[in-house]
Design an enzyme around this catalytic site. Structure first.
Site, PDB file in Angstrom:
ATOM      1  N   PRO A  58      -0.199   2.332  -2.258  1.00  0.00           N
ATOM      2  CA  PRO A  58       0.610   3.365  -1.598  1.00  0.00           C
ATOM      3  C   PRO A  58      -0.215   4.611  -1.257  1.00  0.00           C
ATOM      4  CG  PRO A  58       1.719   2.566  -3.585  1.00  0.00           C
ATOM      5  CD  PRO A  58       0.320   2.013  -3.605  1.00  0.00           C
ATOM      6  N   GLU A  69       1.515  -0.001 -11.944  1.00  0.00           N
ATOM      7  CA  GLU A  69       1.308   1.356 -11.411  1.00  0.00           C
ATOM      8  C   GLU A  69       0.058   1.436 -10.533  1.00  0.00           C
ATOM      9  OE1 GLU A  69       3.617   3.970 -11.681  1.00  0.00           O
ATOM     10  OE2 GLU A  69       4.699   2.204 -12.355  1.00  0.00           O
ATOM     11  N   ARG A 113      -4.159 -12.395  14.268  1.00  0.00           N
ATOM     12  CA  ARG A 113      -3.759 -12.490  15.685  1.00  0.00           C
ATOM     13  C   ARG A 113      -4.901 -12.154  16.632  1.00  0.00           C
ATOM     14  NH1 ARG A 113      -0.782  -9.233  17.885  1.00  0.00           N
ATOM     15  NH2 ARG A 113       0.226 -10.539  19.439  1.00  0.00           N
ATOM     16  N   ASP A 134      -0.177  -6.999  24.418  1.00  0.00           N
ATOM     17  CA  ASP A 134       0.731  -6.597  23.369  1.00  0.00           C
ATOM     18  C   ASP A 134       1.219  -5.172  23.559  1.00  0.00           C
ATOM     19  OD1 ASP A 134       1.314  -5.763  20.390  1.00  0.00           O
ATOM     20  OD2 ASP A 134       1.283  -7.939  20.556  1.00  0.00           O
TER      21      ASP A 134
HETATM   22  C1  9D3 Z   1       3.919   5.717  -5.008  1.00  0.00           C
HETATM   23  C2  9D3 Z   1       4.726   5.212  -6.162  1.00  0.00           C
HETATM   24  N1  9D3 Z   1       3.937   5.177  -7.427  1.00  0.00           N
HETATM   25  C3  9D3 Z   1       4.196   6.405  -8.172  1.00  0.00           C
HETATM   26  C4  9D3 Z   1       5.216   6.358  -9.218  1.00  0.00           C
HETATM   27  C5  9D3 Z   1       4.232   3.973  -8.197  1.00  0.00           C
HETATM   28  C6  9D3 Z   1       3.931   2.709  -7.482  1.00  0.00           C
HETATM   29  C7  9D3 Z   1       4.902   2.075  -6.709  1.00  0.00           C
HETATM   30  C8  9D3 Z   1       4.653   0.863  -6.086  1.00  0.00           C
HETATM   31  C9  9D3 Z   1       2.683   2.113  -7.581  1.00  0.00           C
HETATM   32  C10 9D3 Z   1       2.443   0.883  -6.952  1.00  0.00           C
HETATM   33  C11 9D3 Z   1       3.427   0.276  -6.222  1.00  0.00           C
HETATM   34  C12 9D3 Z   1       3.180  -1.024  -5.587  1.00  0.00           C
HETATM   35  N2  9D3 Z   1       2.889  -0.903  -4.146  1.00  0.00           N
HETATM   36  C13 9D3 Z   1       1.781  -1.393  -3.624  1.00  0.00           C
HETATM   37  O1  9D3 Z   1       0.979  -1.959  -4.338  1.00  0.00           O
HETATM   38  C14 9D3 Z   1       1.502  -1.208  -2.215  1.00  0.00           C
HETATM   39  C15 9D3 Z   1       2.279  -0.595  -1.175  1.00  0.00           C
HETATM   40  C16 9D3 Z   1       3.570   0.021  -1.152  1.00  0.00           C
HETATM   41  O2  9D3 Z   1       4.305   0.136  -2.149  1.00  0.00           O
HETATM   42  N3  9D3 Z   1       4.015   0.531   0.044  1.00  0.00           N
HETATM   43  C17 9D3 Z   1       3.292   0.443   1.191  1.00  0.00           C
HETATM   44  N4  9D3 Z   1       2.094  -0.112   1.211  1.00  0.00           N
HETATM   45  C18 9D3 Z   1       1.603  -0.626   0.044  1.00  0.00           C
HETATM   46  S1  9D3 Z   1       0.112  -1.356  -0.104  1.00  0.00           S
HETATM   47  C19 9D3 Z   1       0.301  -1.647  -1.708  1.00  0.00           C
END
Ligand code: 9D3
Length: 244
Positions: A89, A116, A153, A168
């Site tokens: 994230p 996490e 793709r 596209d």
């Molecule tokens: C941002 C939230 N984090 C803080 C409490 C906790 C957290 C949530 C979800 C840590 C890791 C995850 C798992 N998400 C991914 O591994 C992830 C992801 C996503 O949740 N949203 C958009 N792209 C991606 S790429 C990997």
């Protein structure tokens, strides 16, 4: 092109790779995708991949050693240097431009986050960190599949019609125009007359107008970077005037 995907849920990746255009490209050897179970790179009896965070707090963190061992094994097999993508994230938002760029790389490793996230030291082995958007998922497997799909793709031979990849909508910077197929009427729902007219100039202009109209309504941000021809610029001005 070759992908290695490192995950604690290999079946989740395998099942998605069993169907569709990417599956066919794997069958044709246009793409090679190797799914690596992170637990195979543990050395303890219980195959533990996570641990509590130093400093305390909720949740678990992916341990660094299995990931380092997985990367060492992939490097030994494929040769270094590797393009290593960490899904998280905190990553830069993945875009169509990233998809095109990565399709020029011979060999990409995708590391799927869980819990996490990763021990911070794993970032030393990553060449980039990518997110697929601002929403919270339960892990990096779906993001890894999204990235694989969008990159694949662009690999020659994966999508049958190269022209459709080049044309596209996102490559052009506009949303797609509406599509219809037979029948011409379902109940009181009609296909627009122009599409049945055989007037190809009129059809082309109608499609341009619809694509621009949708983009203006739903994704006006895209218009800033769109490459519009003279006719499209004129239509856009018309649409904007109509709306004011
Ligand atoms: C941002 C939230 N984090 C803080 C409490 C906790 C957290 C949530 C979800 C840590 C890791 C995850 C798992 N998400 C991914 O591994 C992830 C992801 C996503 O949740 N949203 C958009 N792209 C991606 S790429 C990997």
């Amino acid at each position: 092109m070759t992908f290695d995907i490192v995950t604690i849920f290999p079946a989740m990746i395998e099942s998605a790779l069993g169907e569709g255009i990417v599956s066919r490209a794997i069958g044709a050897k246009t793409l090679t995708v190797t799914v690596r179970d992170l637990r195979e790179f543990t050395t303890d009896r219980h195959r533990v991949v996570d641990d509590v965070p130093y400093g305390g707090g909720p949740g678990m963190v992916l341990k660094p050693e299995p990931i380092f061992r997985a990367l060492d094994a992939i490097e030994a097999e494929r040769g270094s240097p590797l393009t290593v993508i960490l899904t998280s994230p905190q990553g830069k938002p993945f875009t169509q431009a990233d998809a095109r760029r990565l399709s020029g790389v011979d060999h990409v490793v995708l590391l799927c986050g869980r819990y996490e996230g990763f021990d911070e030291r794993v970032r030393q082995r990553a060449t980039e960190e990518l997110s697929i958007g601002d929403y919270v998922l339960t892990g990096g497997e779906l993001p890894a599949l999204v990235i694989l799909d969008a990159v694949a793709r662009f690999v020659p031979g994966v999508v049958g019609d190269e022209q459709s990849v080049a044309d596209d909508s996102f490559s052009r910077g506009l949303l797609d125009f509406p599509q219809y197929t037979r029948p011409a009427e379902i109940g009181d729902l009609h296909v627009p007359d122009v599409l049945l007219s055989g007037n190809h100039a009129a059809i082309r202009r109608w499609r341009k107008k619809e694509a621009l109209s949708r983009t203006l309504d739903r994704r006006p941000d895209l218009l800033a970077d769109a490459s519009l021809d003279d006719e499209e610029q004129a239509i856009l001005k018309e649409l904007r005037d109509e709306r004011n």
